[in-house]
Design a protein around this motif. Structure first.
Motif, PDB file in Angstrom:
ATOM      1  N   VAL A 207       0.853  -1.188   0.000  1.00 28.62           N
ATOM      2  CA  VAL A 207       0.000   0.000   0.000  1.00 28.62           C
ATOM      3  C   VAL A 207       0.891   1.240   0.000  1.00 28.62           C
ATOM      4  N   PRO A 208       0.803   2.090  -1.029  1.00 20.73           N
ATOM      5  CA  PRO A 208       1.703   3.250  -1.136  1.00 20.73           C
ATOM      6  C   PRO A 208       1.705   4.143   0.098  1.00 20.73           C
ATOM      7  N   GLU A 209       0.524   4.371   0.689  1.00 25.32           N
ATOM      8  CA  GLU A 209       0.451   5.234   1.871  1.00 25.32           C
ATOM      9  C   GLU A 209       1.248   4.650   3.032  1.00 25.32           C
ATOM     10  N   LEU A 210       1.202   3.333   3.180  1.00 21.36           N
ATOM     11  CA  LEU A 210       1.953   2.682   4.255  1.00 21.36           C
ATOM     12  C   LEU A 210       3.445   2.727   3.966  1.00 21.36           C
ATOM     13  N   SER A 211       3.830   2.530   2.699  1.00 20.19           N
ATOM     14  CA  SER A 211       5.248   2.625   2.322  1.00 20.19           C
ATOM     15  C   SER A 211       5.809   4.004   2.644  1.00 20.19           C
ATOM     16  N   SER A 212       5.057   5.029   2.286  1.00 20.98           N
ATOM     17  CA  SER A 212       5.504   6.398   2.519  1.00 20.98           C
ATOM     18  C   SER A 212       5.650   6.681   4.006  1.00 20.98           C
ATOM     19  N   ALA A 213       4.689   6.210   4.798  1.00 21.31           N
ATOM     20  CA  ALA A 213       4.726   6.465   6.238  1.00 21.31           C
ATOM     21  C   ALA A 213       5.846   5.671   6.905  1.00 21.31           C
ATOM     22  N   ALA A 214       5.992   4.388   6.547  1.00 19.82           N
ATOM     23  CA  ALA A 214       7.012   3.550   7.173  1.00 19.82           C
ATOM     24  C   ALA A 214       8.419   4.022   6.823  1.00 19.82           C
ATOM     25  N   GLY A 215       8.565   4.591   5.626  1.00 20.50           N
ATOM     26  CA  GLY A 215       9.886   5.044   5.198  1.00 20.50           C
ATOM     27  C   GLY A 215      10.174   6.502   5.496  1.00 20.50           C
ATOM     28  N   TYR A 216       9.279   7.145   6.240  1.00 23.96           N
ATOM     29  CA  TYR A 216       9.367   8.590   6.478  1.00 23.96           C
ATOM     30  C   TYR A 216      10.715   8.988   7.083  1.00 23.96           C
ATOM     31  N   PHE A 217      11.178   8.247   8.089  1.00 23.04           N
ATOM     32  CA  PHE A 217      12.424   8.597   8.773  1.00 23.04           C
ATOM     33  C   PHE A 217      13.646   7.860   8.212  1.00 23.04           C
ATOM     34  N   PHE A 218      13.456   7.176   7.091  1.00 22.75           N
ATOM     35  CA  PHE A 218      14.591   6.511   6.444  1.00 22.75           C
ATOM     36  C   PHE A 218      15.006   7.228   5.168  1.00 22.75           C
ATOM     37  N   LYS A 219      14.310   8.301   4.841  1.00 21.76           N
ATOM     38  CA  LYS A 219      14.658   9.066   3.647  1.00 21.76           C
ATOM     39  C   LYS A 219      15.977   9.803   3.862  1.00 21.76           C
ATOM     40  N   GLU A 220      16.709   9.994   2.777  1.00 24.83           N
ATOM     41  CA  GLU A 220      17.963  10.735   2.866  1.00 24.83           C
ATOM     42  C   GLU A 220      17.697  12.147   3.375  1.00 24.83           C
ATOM     43  N   GLY A 221      18.515  12.561   4.329  1.00 25.86           N
ATOM     44  CA  GLY A 221      18.364  13.887   4.906  1.00 25.86           C
ATOM     45  C   GLY A 221      17.636  13.905   6.226  1.00 25.86           C
ATOM     46  N   VAL A 222      16.832  12.874   6.499  1.00 25.13           N
ATOM     47  CA  VAL A 222      16.114  12.810   7.783  1.00 25.13           C
ATOM     48  C   VAL A 222      16.369  11.485   8.486  1.00 25.13           C
ATOM     49  N   GLU A 223      17.500  10.876   8.153  1.00 28.77           N
ATOM     50  CA  GLU A 223      17.812   9.558   8.719  1.00 28.77           C
ATOM     51  C   GLU A 223      18.294   9.622  10.159  1.00 28.77           C
ATOM     52  N   GLY A 224      18.645  10.827  10.627  1.00 32.23           N
ATOM     53  CA  GLY A 224      19.209  10.922  11.962  1.00 32.23           C
ATOM     54  C   GLY A 224      20.694  10.603  11.937  1.00 32.23           C
ATOM     55  N   LYS A 225      21.257  10.432  13.118  1.00 29.38           N
ATOM     56  CA  LYS A 225      22.708  10.233  13.240  1.00 29.38           C
ATOM     57  C   LYS A 225      23.136   8.796  12.993  1.00 29.38           C
ATOM     58  N   ARG A 226      22.164   7.872  12.897  1.00 30.22           N
ATOM     59  CA  ARG A 226      22.471   6.452  12.706  1.00 30.22           C
ATOM     60  C   ARG A 226      23.443   5.953  13.795  1.00 30.22           C
ATOM     61  N   THR A 227      23.241   6.450  15.016  1.00 24.11           N
ATOM     62  CA  THR A 227      24.127   6.060  16.110  1.00 24.11           C
ATOM     63  C   THR A 227      24.037   4.573  16.398  1.00 24.11           C
ATOM     64  N   CYS A 228      22.826   4.030  16.394  1.00 29.57           N
ATOM     65  CA  CYS A 228      22.666   2.592  16.655  1.00 29.57           C
ATOM     66  C   CYS A 228      23.455   1.764  15.652  1.00 29.57           C
ATOM     67  N   SER A 229      23.309   2.101  14.379  1.00 35.82           N
ATOM     68  CA  SER A 229      24.025   1.356  13.340  1.00 35.82           C
ATOM     69  C   SER A 229      25.530   1.460  13.536  1.00 35.82           C
ATOM     70  N   MET A 230      26.013   2.662  13.839  1.00 37.87           N
ATOM     71  CA  MET A 230      27.445   2.854  14.018  1.00 37.87           C
ATOM     72  C   MET A 230      27.979   1.992  15.152  1.00 37.87           C
TER      73      MET A 230
END
Length: 394
Positions: free
Chosen positions: A79-102
């Motif tokens: 569902v496009p609306e769900l894809s957009s919402a689930a990926g909201y904070f994974f878009k380039e520029g709003v990913e955060g510091k990725r501290t957990c990943s680091m």
């Protein structure tokens, strides 16, 4: 003449674990400058400077980029609306510091797997590549769980900003935001199941359970519990440190480490997560909306009592009356802040963060000796990270 490897190894292994974890005088004497120098001997100034300059992010930047790309593809829904919402904070520029990943990718590199036996039908490179792929999946799963918890928290708190942009619930509404958070959790569990390791699944399931428990503790706290440092510490572990500590342990288990090494990885994540949150609690009072990416003083306006206020309460017991009255009235917020600025609450919270940062570094020092330079550098990066994350201003 001793080699650089032997000098580094002698210091990486450090004091025996019993001394570091069992002696308050020992860990209190560890200061950040010492920790950053401790990977090598003082008679090698050039080597010391080199290790001091190990940048945690640069060591795993390529892997973080890869994890970010995979996350964007992993959260696609039918569902496009769900894809957009689930990926909201994974878009380039709003990913955060990725501290957990680091942290997790550095922990994966800090696990010395070069001495393990290789089956006759495999090559060392093939095993290492497959292991790194599986460990990267843990980083992806942890980011999904982390973002899902942020989305749900924003719904509960009726927040309108996150990471400098509109919160997901503010942009798409509470209902779709909750569904997007749920989707991320279930997608994370599906990826976990693909690893085929029940202990790892159990660890991350425990982390999710603790996240819910911590949020409930925060919502349902009585006035007495709000004024308890012990209650605050347990809530903080559940909400902030449990995910990174269990994920660090999962990384160690996937690389075939002993229970002792897995426990040290857990201890690192636990104490780093606590230290990180204590600094966050300070910044909520001292930071700006621009630097935090959300409103300052947000905790106290929501009636959430954190370490700086709890320490101020110890110095000014009359602050208890203000806490009991609540903070719906702006005058009570101002009065609480007045007590805070007159107290040593900020300073003592910073000292608490340093204490736990030292304990995190001590866990890395207690890992078994290694002569592999990549492993040594990654361990030093994890130690350096304890300073970077507890001296930040945003």
């Amino acid at each position: 003449m001793t080699t650089l490897f032997s000098r580094i190894v002698s210091r990486i292994s450090g004091t025996p674990r019993k001394t570091l974890f069992g002696c308050p005088q020992c860990y209190q004497s560890l200061v950040f400058k010492t920790l950053c120098h401790s990977a090598i001997d003082s008679d090698t100034k050039g080597d010391t400077a080199l290790m001091e300059k190990v940048d945690p992010y640069s060591l795993v930047a390529d892997e973080i980029s890869l994890v970010s790309k995979r996350l964007r593809s992993s959260v696609v829904a039918k569902v496009p609306e769900l894809s957009s919402a689930a990926g909201y904070f994974f878009k380039e520029g709003v990913e955060g510091k990725r501290t957990c990943s680091m942290v997790l990718l550095l922990m994966a590199r800090a696990m010395d797997i070069h001495g393990t036996e290789t089956p006759f039908y495999c090559t060392k490179d093939s095993i290492t590549t497959e292991l790194h792929r599986r460990q990267q999946l843990i980083a992806e799963v942890t980011e999904m769980i982390h973002v899902a918890s942020l989305i749900h928290d924003d719904v509960l708190d009726d927040a309108d900003t996150r990471r400098g942009i509109g919160s997901l619930n503010f942009v798409v509404g509470n209902k779709l935001a909750v569904l997007a958070g749920d989707f991320l959790l279930f997608r994370a569990l599906r990826i976990l199941a693909s690893l085929g390791n029940t202990e790892v699944v159990s660890l991350l399931a425990t982390a999710v359970e603790n996240l819910v428990t911590g949020e409930t503790m925060q919502m349902a706290a009585t006035v007495e519990q709000c004024s308890s440092m012990e209650y605050y510490m347990q809530k903080t572990y559940n909400k902030t440190a449990s995910l990174i500590s269990n994920s660090c342990k999962a990384i160690a288990l996937l690389s075939g480490q002993t229970p002792r090494v897995a426990t040290l990885a857990f201890e690192y994540g636990k104490h780093l997560g606590l230290a990180y949150q204590f600094i966050d609690d300070i910044l909520d009072f001292t930071g700006t909306s621009a630097s935090l990416g959300k409103g300052s003083l947000s905790d106290i306006h929501q009636g959430i009592i954190t370490a700086p206020i709890l320490y101020a309460l110890e110095e000014f017991p009359q602050l208890q009356y203000v806490i009991e009255k609540g903070f719906e009235n702006p005058a009570n917020v101002d009065l609480a802040l007045d007590y805070l600025w007159k107290s040593h609450g900020i300073q003592r919270t910073r000292e608490l963060a340093r204490k736990h940062a030292n304990l995190a570094a001590a866990a890395i020092h207690s890992l078994p000796q290694t002569t592999t330079m990549d492993v040594i550098k990654s361990r030093q990066a994890l130690i350096n990270l304890t300073q970077l994350l507890t001296t930040r201003n945003k």
